[in-house]
Design a protein around this motif. Structure first.
Motif, PDB file in Angstrom:
ATOM      1  N   ILE A  22       0.685  -1.237   0.022  1.00 55.00           N
ATOM      2  CA  ILE A  22      -0.034   0.028   0.041  1.00 55.00           C
ATOM      3  C   ILE A  22       0.844   1.229   0.064  1.00 55.00           C
ATOM      4  O   ILE A  22       0.712   2.188  -0.980  1.00 55.00           O
ATOM      5  N   SER A  23       2.047   1.199   0.830  1.00 53.26           N
ATOM      6  CA  SER A  23       2.788   2.313   0.867  1.00 53.26           C
ATOM      7  C   SER A  23       3.404   2.722  -0.432  1.00 53.26           C
ATOM      8  O   SER A  23       3.472   3.835  -0.890  1.00 53.26           O
ATOM      9  N   GLU A  24       3.895   1.882  -1.067  1.00 57.15           N
ATOM     10  CA  GLU A  24       4.800   1.656  -2.219  1.00 57.15           C
ATOM     11  C   GLU A  24       3.575   2.353  -3.282  1.00 57.15           C
ATOM     12  O   GLU A  24       4.192   3.050  -4.217  1.00 57.15           O
ATOM     13  N   GLN A  25       2.677   1.685  -3.536  1.00 61.44           N
ATOM     14  CA  GLN A  25       1.658   1.981  -4.425  1.00 61.44           C
ATOM     15  C   GLN A  25       1.148   3.622  -4.374  1.00 61.44           C
ATOM     16  O   GLN A  25       0.918   4.362  -5.423  1.00 61.44           O
ATOM     17  N   ARG A  26       0.802   4.033  -2.972  1.00 63.56           N
ATOM     18  CA  ARG A  26       0.510   5.320  -2.830  1.00 63.56           C
ATOM     19  C   ARG A  26       1.466   6.066  -3.210  1.00 63.56           C
ATOM     20  O   ARG A  26       1.162   7.313  -3.906  1.00 63.56           O
ATOM     21  N   ALA A  27       2.678   6.082  -3.094  1.00 62.60           N
ATOM     22  CA  ALA A  27       3.753   6.861  -3.729  1.00 62.60           C
ATOM     23  C   ALA A  27       4.090   6.738  -4.972  1.00 62.60           C
ATOM     24  O   ALA A  27       4.175   7.819  -5.721  1.00 62.60           O
ATOM     25  N   ALA A  28       3.546   5.547  -5.585  1.00 56.19           N
ATOM     26  CA  ALA A  28       3.638   5.525  -7.046  1.00 56.19           C
ATOM     27  C   ALA A  28       2.493   6.438  -7.880  1.00 56.19           C
ATOM     28  O   ALA A  28       2.711   6.995  -8.630  1.00 56.19           O
ATOM     29  N   PHE A  29       1.484   6.202  -6.850  1.00 58.42           N
ATOM     30  CA  PHE A  29       0.281   7.058  -7.541  1.00 58.42           C
ATOM     31  C   PHE A  29       0.591   8.598  -7.487  1.00 58.42           C
ATOM     32  O   PHE A  29       0.358   9.164  -8.857  1.00 58.42           O
ATOM     33  N   HIS A  30       1.087   9.169  -6.552  1.00 57.08           N
ATOM     34  CA  HIS A  30       1.321  10.418  -6.745  1.00 57.08           C
ATOM     35  C   HIS A  30       2.661  10.802  -7.688  1.00 57.08           C
ATOM     36  O   HIS A  30       2.601  11.918  -8.312  1.00 57.08           O
ATOM     37  N   ALA A  31       3.367   9.953  -7.955  1.00 58.73           N
ATOM     38  CA  ALA A  31       4.336  10.132  -9.144  1.00 58.73           C
ATOM     39  C   ALA A  31       3.985  10.145 -10.399  1.00 58.73           C
ATOM     40  O   ALA A  31       4.230  10.932 -11.305  1.00 58.73           O
ATOM     41  N   HIS A  32       2.723   9.078 -10.575  1.00 54.96           N
ATOM     42  CA  HIS A  32       2.135   8.782 -11.956  1.00 54.96           C
ATOM     43  C   HIS A  32       1.083   9.549 -12.284  1.00 54.96           C
ATOM     44  O   HIS A  32       0.685   9.893 -13.293  1.00 54.96           O
ATOM     45  N   PHE A  33       0.370   9.894 -11.183  1.00 53.26           N
ATOM     46  CA  PHE A  33      -0.829  10.844 -11.488  1.00 53.26           C
ATOM     47  C   PHE A  33      -0.821  12.092 -10.437  1.00 53.26           C
ATOM     48  O   PHE A  33      -1.373  12.275  -9.300  1.00 53.26           O
ATOM     49  N   PRO A  34      -0.156  13.196 -10.749  1.00 54.04           N
ATOM     50  CA  PRO A  34       0.069  14.264  -9.966  1.00 54.04           C
ATOM     51  C   PRO A  34      -1.438  14.695  -9.748  1.00 54.04           C
ATOM     52  O   PRO A  34      -2.063  14.828 -10.628  1.00 54.04           O
ATOM     53  N   PRO A  35      -1.546  15.467  -8.481  1.00 56.84           N
ATOM     54  CA  PRO A  35      -2.591  15.995  -8.020  1.00 56.84           C
ATOM     55  C   PRO A  35      -2.977  17.320  -8.914  1.00 56.84           C
ATOM     56  O   PRO A  35      -2.188  18.061  -8.998  1.00 56.84           O
ATOM     57  N   ALA A  36      -4.389  17.513  -9.294  1.00 57.87           N
ATOM     58  CA  ALA A  36      -4.599  18.574 -10.308  1.00 57.87           C
ATOM     59  C   ALA A  36      -6.051  19.167  -9.992  1.00 57.87           C
ATOM     60  O   ALA A  36      -6.783  18.150 -10.117  1.00 57.87           O
ATOM     61  N   ALA A  37      -6.435  20.003  -9.036  1.00 58.12           N
ATOM     62  CA  ALA A  37      -7.742  20.223  -9.134  1.00 58.12           C
ATOM     63  C   ALA A  37      -8.460  19.486  -8.343  1.00 58.12           C
ATOM     64  O   ALA A  37      -9.704  19.130  -8.914  1.00 58.12           O
ATOM     65  N   ASP A  38      -7.983  18.767  -7.511  1.00 61.65           N
ATOM     66  CA  ASP A  38      -8.816  17.933  -6.649  1.00 61.65           C
ATOM     67  C   ASP A  38      -9.281  16.795  -7.496  1.00 61.65           C
ATOM     68  O   ASP A  38     -10.098  15.998  -7.075  1.00 61.65           O
ATOM     69  N   ASP A  39      -8.662  16.207  -8.674  1.00 61.74           N
ATOM     70  CA  ASP A  39      -9.062  15.261  -9.291  1.00 61.74           C
ATOM     71  C   ASP A  39      -9.055  13.901  -8.772  1.00 61.74           C
ATOM     72  O   ASP A  39      -9.909  13.100  -9.015  1.00 61.74           O
ATOM     73  N   TRP A  40      -8.235  13.844  -8.115  1.00 60.35           N
ATOM     74  CA  TRP A  40      -8.015  12.415  -7.226  1.00 60.35           C
ATOM     75  C   TRP A  40      -8.420  12.212  -5.746  1.00 60.35           C
ATOM     76  O   TRP A  40      -7.328  12.526  -4.962  1.00 60.35           O
ATOM     77  N   ASP A  41      -9.779  12.651  -5.771  1.00 60.19           N
ATOM     78  CA  ASP A  41     -10.358  12.705  -4.494  1.00 60.19           C
ATOM     79  C   ASP A  41     -11.037  11.447  -3.905  1.00 60.19           C
ATOM     80  O   ASP A  41     -11.784  11.497  -3.015  1.00 60.19           O
ATOM     81  N   PHE A  42     -11.058  10.314  -4.504  1.00 60.79           N
ATOM     82  CA  PHE A  42     -11.269   9.065  -3.976  1.00 60.79           C
ATOM     83  C   PHE A  42     -12.741   9.023  -4.287  1.00 60.79           C
ATOM     84  O   PHE A  42     -13.397   8.111  -3.593  1.00 60.79           O
ATOM     85  N   SER A  43     -13.354   9.836  -5.089  1.00 58.94           N
ATOM     86  CA  SER A  43     -14.602   9.880  -5.291  1.00 58.94           C
ATOM     87  C   SER A  43     -14.992   8.462  -6.361  1.00 58.94           C
ATOM     88  O   SER A  43     -14.219   8.448  -7.150  1.00 58.94           O
ATOM     89  N   ILE A  44     -16.611   8.383  -6.540  1.00 58.96           N
ATOM     90  CA  ILE A  44     -16.870   7.417  -7.553  1.00 58.96           C
ATOM     91  C   ILE A  44     -16.465   8.099  -8.878  1.00 58.96           C
ATOM     92  O   ILE A  44     -16.023   7.545  -9.911  1.00 58.96           O
ATOM     93  N   GLU A  45     -16.705   9.515  -8.972  1.00 58.13           N
ATOM     94  CA  GLU A  45     -16.353  10.275 -10.221  1.00 58.13           C
ATOM     95  C   GLU A  45     -15.095  10.298 -10.848  1.00 58.13           C
ATOM     96  O   GLU A  45     -14.511  10.261 -12.011  1.00 58.13           O
ATOM     97  N   SER A  46     -14.075  10.174  -9.864  1.00 58.31           N
ATOM     98  CA  SER A  46     -12.747  10.121 -10.153  1.00 58.31           C
ATOM     99  C   SER A  46     -12.365   8.760 -10.726  1.00 58.31           C
ATOM    100  O   SER A  46     -11.237   8.647 -11.494  1.00 58.31           O
ATOM    101  N   LEU A  47     -13.277   7.791 -10.742  1.00 60.47           N
ATOM    102  CA  LEU A  47     -12.894   6.432 -11.466  1.00 60.47           C
ATOM    103  C   LEU A  47     -13.031   6.721 -12.859  1.00 60.47           C
ATOM    104  O   LEU A  47     -12.298   5.806 -13.671  1.00 60.47           O
ATOM    105  N   ASP A  48     -13.794   7.785 -13.290  1.00 53.43           N
ATOM    106  CA  ASP A  48     -14.080   7.930 -14.694  1.00 53.43           C
ATOM    107  C   ASP A  48     -12.638   8.371 -15.380  1.00 53.43           C
ATOM    108  O   ASP A  48     -12.211   7.799 -16.146  1.00 53.43           O
ATOM    109  N   ARG A  49     -12.079   9.237 -14.411  1.00 56.76           N
ATOM    110  CA  ARG A  49     -10.613   9.792 -14.853  1.00 56.76           C
ATOM    111  C   ARG A  49      -9.545   8.670 -15.119  1.00 56.76           C
ATOM    112  O   ARG A  49      -8.623   8.623 -15.894  1.00 56.76           O
ATOM    113  N   LEU A  50      -9.659   7.730 -13.877  1.00 56.81           N
ATOM    114  CA  LEU A  50      -8.752   6.833 -13.980  1.00 56.81           C
ATOM    115  C   LEU A  50      -9.051   5.848 -15.121  1.00 56.81           C
ATOM    116  O   LEU A  50      -7.839   5.547 -15.916  1.00 56.81           O
ATOM    117  N   GLU A  51     -10.093   5.484 -15.224  1.00 58.17           N
ATOM    118  CA  GLU A  51     -10.437   4.489 -16.468  1.00 58.17           C
ATOM    119  C   GLU A  51     -10.152   5.109 -17.680  1.00 58.17           C
ATOM    120  O   GLU A  51      -9.462   4.640 -18.694  1.00 58.17           O
TER     121      GLU A  51
END
Length: 171
Positions: A22-51
């Motif tokens: 979990i720790s490794e993937q959390r760090a990798a997420f922030h490296a590969h998916f930088p935060p921008a305008a709260d896009d990565w807020d763990f909402s259901i809608e954010s799954l559309d961006r991930l998809e």
């Protein structure tokens, strides 16, 4: 579920191997998916961006499988599972030791904690089995290409709502 299975589930939900993943993937997420305008807020809608990212970056299930240990796939796997944890009350599960007999299936997944077993009716196809939702995030990323364009990551949350739908129908 017998006591031995309960104990295994507790161990799978709380162990150094899972914590490290979990720790490794959390760090990798922030490296590969930088935060921008709260896009990565763990909402259901954010799954559309991930998809959308997965569909742009990969063209097949095989490509995702080939890169399953890469930063983007591992990070996307973590994020999808974490949305389940934060929105549906699921918990991560991962064997404390690698499964050398079935390494292909030795991947983290999320499910409802055992303590909430009674909230979910038995499985439709086998009443002796519990009906808690279980989701393997990496498999769901690959399924985007196997099931076609009408399959969406947000649909992976539907099994958690099944109980609510059954209760609503009963009222």
């Amino acid at each position: 579920m017998d006591e031995q299975q309960q104990e295994q589930e507790r161990e799978w939900a709380d162990n150094p191997r899972l914590d490290a993943w979990i720790s490794e993937q959390r760090a990798a997420f922030h490296a590969h998916f930088p935060p921008a305008a709260d896009d990565w807020d763990f909402s259901i809608e954010s799954l559309d961006r991930l998809e959308a990212f997965i569909r742009r970056r990969f063209s097949s299930s095989e490509e995702i499988r080939a890169e399953r240990d890469s930063g983007p796939v591992g990070a996307a796997t973590w994020y999808l599972g974490e949305v389940h944890v934060r929105t549906a009350g699921a918990q991560w599960q991962y064997g404390a030791e690698p499964d050398l007999a079935a390494p292909e299936h030795d991947r983290p997944y999320v499910t409802i904690p055992y303590e909430r077993l009674d909230e979910y009716p038995p499985a439709d196809d086998d009443p002796a089995q519990d009906g808690r939702p279980l989701m393997a995030p990496e498999s769901e990323l690959r399924a985007l290409f196997l099931r076609g364009p009408d399959n969406h990551l947000r649909d992976t949350l539907a099994p958690y709502h099944r109980l609510r739908d059954i209760e609503d129908d009963a009222q």
